[in-house]
Every structure is written in C-alpha cells, then in structure tokens.
Write a protein that holds these residues in place. Structure first.
Motif, short mmCIF file in Angstrom:
data_model
loop_
_atom_site.label_atom_id
_atom_site.label_comp_id
_atom_site.label_asym_id
_atom_site.label_seq_id
_atom_site.Cartn_x
_atom_site.Cartn_y
_atom_site.Cartn_z
N THR A 9 0.84 -1.20 0.00
CA THR A 9 0.00 0.00 0.00
C THR A 9 0.88 1.25 0.00
OG1 THR A 9 -0.02 0.16 2.41
CG2 THR A 9 -1.74 -1.23 1.38
N GLU A 10 0.26 2.38 -0.18
CA GLU A 10 0.97 3.66 -0.10
C GLU A 10 1.67 3.79 1.25
OE1 GLU A 10 1.34 7.92 -1.58
OE2 GLU A 10 -0.02 6.51 -2.50
N TYR A 16 8.50 7.74 0.87
CA TYR A 16 9.22 7.59 -0.40
C TYR A 16 9.44 8.91 -1.13
CZ TYR A 16 4.82 8.19 -2.88
OH TYR A 16 3.66 8.71 -3.37
N LYS A 17 8.57 9.91 -0.89
CA LYS A 17 8.66 11.17 -1.62
C LYS A 17 9.91 11.98 -1.26
CE LYS A 17 3.69 11.55 -2.09
NZ LYS A 17 2.47 12.21 -1.64
N SER A 18 10.51 11.68 -0.12
CA SER A 18 11.69 12.44 0.31
C SER A 18 13.00 11.88 -0.25
CB SER A 18 11.76 12.49 1.84
OG SER A 18 12.01 11.20 2.35
N ASP A 19 12.93 10.79 -0.99
CA ASP A 19 14.12 10.17 -1.55
C ASP A 19 13.90 9.96 -3.05
OD1 ASP A 19 15.54 7.54 -2.47
OD2 ASP A 19 16.63 8.13 -0.66
N PHE A 29 6.78 0.82 -9.78
CA PHE A 29 6.22 -0.41 -9.22
C PHE A 29 4.88 -0.26 -8.50
CE2 PHE A 29 10.61 -1.68 -9.79
CZ PHE A 29 10.54 -3.04 -10.06
N PHE A 30 4.57 0.90 -7.97
CA PHE A 30 3.39 1.01 -7.10
C PHE A 30 2.12 0.49 -7.76
CE2 PHE A 30 -0.36 3.18 -5.44
CZ PHE A 30 -0.29 2.74 -4.13
N GLY A 31 1.39 -0.33 -7.00
CA GLY A 31 0.10 -0.83 -7.43
C GLY A 31 0.17 -2.04 -8.36
N LYS A 32 1.37 -2.44 -8.73
CA LYS A 32 1.50 -3.58 -9.65
C LYS A 32 1.53 -4.89 -8.87
CE LYS A 32 3.72 -1.18 -13.48
NZ LYS A 32 3.26 0.13 -13.12
N ASN A 33 0.89 -5.91 -9.45
CA ASN A 33 1.01 -7.24 -8.87
C ASN A 33 2.32 -7.85 -9.37
OD1 ASN A 33 0.57 -8.51 -11.42
ND2 ASN A 33 -1.64 -8.44 -11.11
N LEU A 34 2.62 -9.06 -8.92
CA LEU A 34 3.91 -9.67 -9.28
C LEU A 34 4.02 -9.94 -10.77
CD1 LEU A 34 4.50 -12.11 -6.29
CD2 LEU A 34 5.55 -9.88 -6.71
N VAL A 57 11.41 -1.41 2.94
CA VAL A 57 11.44 -2.85 3.23
C VAL A 57 10.24 -3.61 2.70
CG1 VAL A 57 11.44 -4.55 5.10
CG2 VAL A 57 12.94 -2.57 5.23
N ILE A 58 9.03 -3.17 2.98
CA ILE A 58 7.84 -3.95 2.59
C ILE A 58 7.72 -4.07 1.07
CG2 ILE A 58 5.32 -4.05 2.66
CD1 ILE A 58 5.54 -3.04 5.58
N PRO A 59 7.83 -2.98 0.31
CA PRO A 59 7.81 -3.16 -1.14
C PRO A 59 8.96 -4.04 -1.65
CG PRO A 59 7.36 -0.89 -0.59
CD PRO A 59 7.80 -1.57 0.67
N PHE A 60 10.15 -3.89 -1.07
CA PHE A 60 11.27 -4.73 -1.47
C PHE A 60 10.94 -6.20 -1.28
CE2 PHE A 60 14.88 -7.31 -0.11
CZ PHE A 60 15.63 -7.29 -1.28
#
Length: 148
Positions: A9-10, A16-19, A29-34, A57-60
């Motif tokens: 999720t967001e 993420y916006k600060s980097d 990648f956001f919102g994409k399934n595998l 970490v979680i998206p990774f």
C-alpha cells in the motif's frame, strides 16, 4: 516470515517522496502485482535492480519475488541481458545481506531456491565467469552471510 502476498500500500512505501530513488521506484512499481512487475524487468533489468535496492522494506520484500519469477521463467533465457539479470540478482541479494540484513533475512528461505537456481546455472544465463565472476563463489558468500 513468509513472503508478503499482497501488493504494498501507499503506507507501506513510507516516506518515499523524500528520496529520489524511492520516488522513482514507487513510480515504476506502485500498485503492480507480481505478474505486472515481472514484465518491468524485460529489457531494463539493471535499472529495476537498482530500484529494488532503494525500496522501503515492505515493497522490497514483495517485488523481489517478481524478479525471482522473471529469473525462473523461460523467457529470460536467451535474452541479450540474461547474464545481467542473473548477476544483478545475486549481487543484490549479497549486498542486502551485507548492508541491510534486516530487510532481506526474513525472506531468505523463500529466496534461496531462486538464488541456488541462478548460481548453479551460470552457463544457462550465458554469464561469462571472466566478466561476471563465479556465481558459485557469490552463492557461497550469500550462504556465509545468511549464517552470520
């Protein structure tokens, strides 16, 4: 811990916006399934590997499995960048274990079959040892880092 099974999720993307690196990874990648994310690796594997490197970490922990799906699919074999895909993956895992083990250690059991497959099939990926190093040596280092 098992692999994360739902699309991050967001909130999972933290700040993420600060980097700039994380912001671009989010854009890609956001919102994409595998399955959708796996397609992103075709023709741009080095770039996608770097985006994984800088993800929170979680998206990774979710999207690394799109990379695994890509590497274990038949479509990667024979591609001009198959050697890069294999080498970048092993180096990413090694780097994460060395520098950010908390991000990757909980999913190593799930990653290990792909790591071993790639390491044992250097010839299949057409990865010249003189250019990419010996995948079995990288695999040994990964196993050593896991046991630390």
């Amino acid at each position: 811990m098992k692999q994360i099974l739902q699309i991050p999720t967001e909130e999972d993307w933290d700040d993420y916006k600060s980097d700039l690196d994380q912001k671009y990874a989010y854009k890609m990648f956001f919102g994409k399934n595998l399955t959708e994310a796996r397609l992103l690796f075709e023709g741009a594997v080095i770039e996608r590997t770097e985006e994984l490197r800088f993800m929170p970490v979680i998206p990774f922990r979710y999207y690394i499995f799109a990379y695994c799906q890509y590497l274990t699919s038949t479509e990667v074999l024979g591609r001009w960048d198959a050697s890069d895909a294999a080498s970048c993956f092993l180096r990413l895992v090694e780097s994460k274990l060395s520098d950010e083990s908390d991000a990757i250690s909980p999913i190593m059991n799930e990653l290990m079959p792909t790591i071993e497959y790639v390491a044992k099939n250097q010839v299949l990926f057409d990865a010249d040892v003189d250019i990419y190093g010996d995948f079995n040596e990288i695999f040994s280092e990964i196993r050593r880092l896991v046991q630390m």
